[in-house]
Design a protein around this motif. Structure first.
Motif, PDB file in Angstrom:
ATOM      1  N   UNK A 114      11.987  -2.481 -31.773  1.00  8.06           N
ATOM      2  CA  UNK A 114      10.540  -2.679 -31.670  1.00  8.06           C
ATOM      3  C   UNK A 114       9.928  -3.101 -30.433  1.00  8.06           C
ATOM      4  N   UNK A 115       8.678  -2.817 -29.918  1.00  8.66           N
ATOM      5  CA  UNK A 115       8.086  -3.498 -28.908  1.00  8.66           C
ATOM      6  C   UNK A 115       7.252  -4.753 -29.650  1.00  8.66           C
ATOM      7  N   UNK A 116       7.567  -5.963 -29.011  1.00  8.42           N
ATOM      8  CA  UNK A 116       6.951  -6.994 -29.553  1.00  8.42           C
ATOM      9  C   UNK A 116       5.542  -6.892 -29.185  1.00  8.42           C
ATOM     10  N   UNK A 117       5.048  -6.613 -28.498  1.00 10.12           N
ATOM     11  CA  UNK A 117       3.616  -6.477 -28.200  1.00 10.12           C
ATOM     12  C   UNK A 117       2.929  -5.524 -28.903  1.00 10.12           C
ATOM     13  N   UNK A 118       3.622  -4.666 -29.694  1.00  9.65           N
ATOM     14  CA  UNK A 118       2.886  -3.970 -30.599  1.00  9.65           C
ATOM     15  C   UNK A 118       2.679  -4.531 -32.108  1.00  9.65           C
ATOM     16  N   UNK A 349       8.336   3.419 -35.908  1.00 11.47           N
ATOM     17  CA  UNK A 349       8.787   3.159 -37.163  1.00 11.47           C
ATOM     18  C   UNK A 349       9.408   1.573 -36.836  1.00 11.47           C
ATOM     19  N   UNK A 350      10.002   1.290 -35.912  1.00 10.54           N
ATOM     20  CA  UNK A 350      10.277   0.123 -35.657  1.00 10.54           C
ATOM     21  C   UNK A 350       9.644  -1.042 -35.924  1.00 10.54           C
ATOM     22  N   UNK A 351       8.315  -0.865 -35.432  1.00  3.45           N
ATOM     23  CA  UNK A 351       7.201  -1.932 -35.566  1.00  3.45           C
ATOM     24  C   UNK A 351       6.869  -2.215 -37.004  1.00  3.45           C
ATOM     25  N   UNK A 352       6.813  -0.838 -37.538  1.00  2.00           N
ATOM     26  CA  UNK A 352       6.288  -1.068 -38.986  1.00  2.00           C
ATOM     27  C   UNK A 352       7.406  -1.631 -39.817  1.00  2.00           C
TER      28      UNK A 352
END
Length: 372
Positions: A114-118, A349-352
């Protein structure tokens, strides 16, 4: 399994670590709570040093992990802002880095990408940690000095003008600690130059545990087994995309012809024969290290095959090995970088998944500090 050896090694590292916190354990870590976390800045197309260093190690950890292990890999966009960025270029680089992680073999069904900033929890926890971290600890960090020197084209850190230091660059090790501890990571695979930051993360976690409540495990450093890859033109420096000489690095997108041309022009020396001696023969030793990383051999062992050969033979073999190593991930990367909808879906999906874990941590943190 590789990860089991890391677990044994991490126990020893904790006993001989960098500060007194390494002797404190933090909350008890059960086998099922094993969490591996690491991050990479969105530099766009990775170069050979990225691939042979962090990225290949991430894939190796994925392959050698147990089903109950949790692996979390993040593209740390907030960290990229510590130095000036072109907004459009950063947006492209951010997307391409995620494509690169998928291209090298990371499976979003097995690991959280995921993107950390998300995820706003990273900056939330970073602020809490900023409020319990002494300035003196940050002044002892060496990486911000090196990055500032590089950004100003200074020859060494002694030439750095601290009046040019921004607060984000100065405090980014605290954000890095938040990145790690937010997921209660137990193991962090990073390069040698990041050891000091893992020490700080342990110190901050221990400080929080003693000040408020036992909440954070004290993460162990996992050494990246590959030697760092040096510039093909200046083997006293790391391979980097910031170098103005494009021949100094091999990119994941480079064609076979470009790879061979760059390796043929790599700096070596005028000494007859091929030996592994990083101190006096850095260029030759760098090529041996690259070949050894591609063939899973120690550079000194590789050097024995070239005792009666010259640099031309070495460069030809290095080129063959690098071309073979990068062929599949390059093809995948070129395919994936054009599939923006798919990349966006994987990031969402990753940040969730990440926020399920980080949200639970932040609820505990807020309760602990009184922000209930």
């Amino acid at each position: 399994m590789l990860l089991n050896s890391f677990r044994r090694a991490s126990s020893a590292w904790g006993a001989r670590g960098f500060s007194s916190t390494c002797l404190r354990r933090g909350p008890d870590i059960s086998r099922k709570s094993r969490v591996i976390f690491s991050g990479i800045q969105p530099t766009g197309t990775p170069h050979l040093g990225n691939f042979l260093g962090a990225l290949q190690n991430w894939v190796r950890l994925q392959e050698d992990s147990q089903p109950e292990d949790v692996l979390i890999y993040s593209i740390v966009g907030w960290h990229s802002l510590t130095l000036p960025q072109n907004p459009h270029a950063l947006a492209v680089a951010r997307r391409e880095m995620l494509a690169a992680l998928l291209a090298i073999g990371l499976d979003p069904k097995r690991v959280i990408i995921f993107h950390q900033d998300d995820n706003p929890h990273h900056t939330d926890l970073s602020w809490v940690f900023n409020c319990i971290t002494p300035v003196g600890k940050l002044r002892r960090m060496t990486t911000w000095k090196a990055r500032l020197a590089t950004s100003r084209n200074a020859k060494d850190e002694s030439e750095v003008d601290e009046s040019m230091l921004n607060t984000g660059l100065f405090t980014y090790p605290v954000l890095q600690a938040a990145d790690i501890l937010l997921y209660k990571a137990t193991h962090v695979p990073v390069g040698e130059d990041q050891k000091q930051h893992i020490e700080l993360a342990r110190d901050i976690g221990d400080n929080f545990n003693r000040t408020f409540r036992d909440l954070f495990p004290l993460p162990a450093y996992i050494a990246t087994p590959t030697r760092r890859v040096l510039s093909l033109k200046d083997p006293t420096s790391k391979m980097s995309k910031s170098s103005p000489d494009i021949s100094s690095r091999i990119l994941l997108t480079d064609s076979e012809k470009e790879i061979r041309t760059k390796i043929r022009s790599a700096v070596t020396d005028s000494i007859t024969g091929v030996t592994y001696d990083p101190a006096t023969r850095p260029g030759t030793s760098n090529l041996l290290s690259i070949l050894g990383a591609c063939t899973n051999e120690e550079p000194a062992v590789v050097a024995k095959r070239f005792e009666s050969k010259g640099h031309g033979d070495l460069k030809a073999d290095v080129a063959d090995a690098v071309v073979a190593l990068l062929e599949r991930p390059r093809t995948e990367f070129e395919r994936l970088r054009g599939e923006e909808a798919y990349i966006t879906r994987i990031a969402k999906e990753g940040v969730e998944k990440a926020m399920v874990r980080s949200g639970a941590t932040m609820r505990e943190v807020r309760h602990s500090v009184g922000l209930r």
